[in-house]
Design an enzyme around this catalytic site. Structure first.
Site, PDB file in Angstrom:
ATOM      1  N   ILE A  40     -11.990 120.099  17.044  1.00  0.00           N
ATOM      2  CA  ILE A  40     -11.879 121.657  17.641  1.00  0.00           C
ATOM      3  C   ILE A  40     -12.947 121.650  18.768  1.00  0.00           C
ATOM      4  CG2 ILE A  40     -12.329 123.931  16.997  1.00  0.00           C
ATOM      5  CD1 ILE A  40     -12.074 123.439  13.970  1.00  0.00           C
ATOM      6  N   ASP A  84     -60.297 115.517  34.914  1.00  0.00           N
ATOM      7  CA  ASP A  84     -61.784 115.460  34.968  1.00  0.00           C
ATOM      8  C   ASP A  84     -62.253 115.260  33.515  1.00  0.00           C
ATOM      9  OD1 ASP A  84     -61.381 117.943  33.438  1.00  0.00           O
ATOM     10  OD2 ASP A  84     -62.206 119.155  35.052  1.00  0.00           O
TER      11      ASP A  84
END
Length: 102
Positions: A40, A84
């Site tokens: 299907i 950082d």
């Protein structure tokens, strides 16, 4: 027909030869979904939507959901990420002061 195939797979204790470590019920489920989608084709969008929503749910549980696709594309093409000491990503204004080669 699909019910018969699943019944035979359960009765014979089917195991996937490509993935022997996978549980039997998962192998049977994958085979059933594959047969259903091939029989299907209208079911394919539903299956894809369900798979994408399950993947999205997993990403949300890991707090990794990105809402803007360009951010993901940019991050995927990076070879170096600068941050950082707190781990915060910058806005692309970080300047390299020393180059080290290996």
């Amino acid at each position: 027909v699909l019910g018969g195939i699943v019944g035979i797979a359960i009765a014979t204790d089917y195991s996937d030869p490509a993935h022997p470590e996978r549980e039997t019920w998962k192998s049977i489920l994958f085979v059933a979904v594959g047969f259903a989608v091939s029989a299907i084709p209208e079911g394919l969008p539903m299956v894809v939507t369900i798979c994408l929503s399950l993947g999205c749910r997993d990403m949300v549980s890991k707090k990794a959901l990105i809402r803007k696709l360009p951010a993901v594309e940019t991050l995927g093409s990076c070879s170096v990420i600068c941050s950082d000491k707190t781990g915060t990503l910058t806005e692309g204004r970080m300047t390299a002061v020393k180059l080290v080669t290996f």
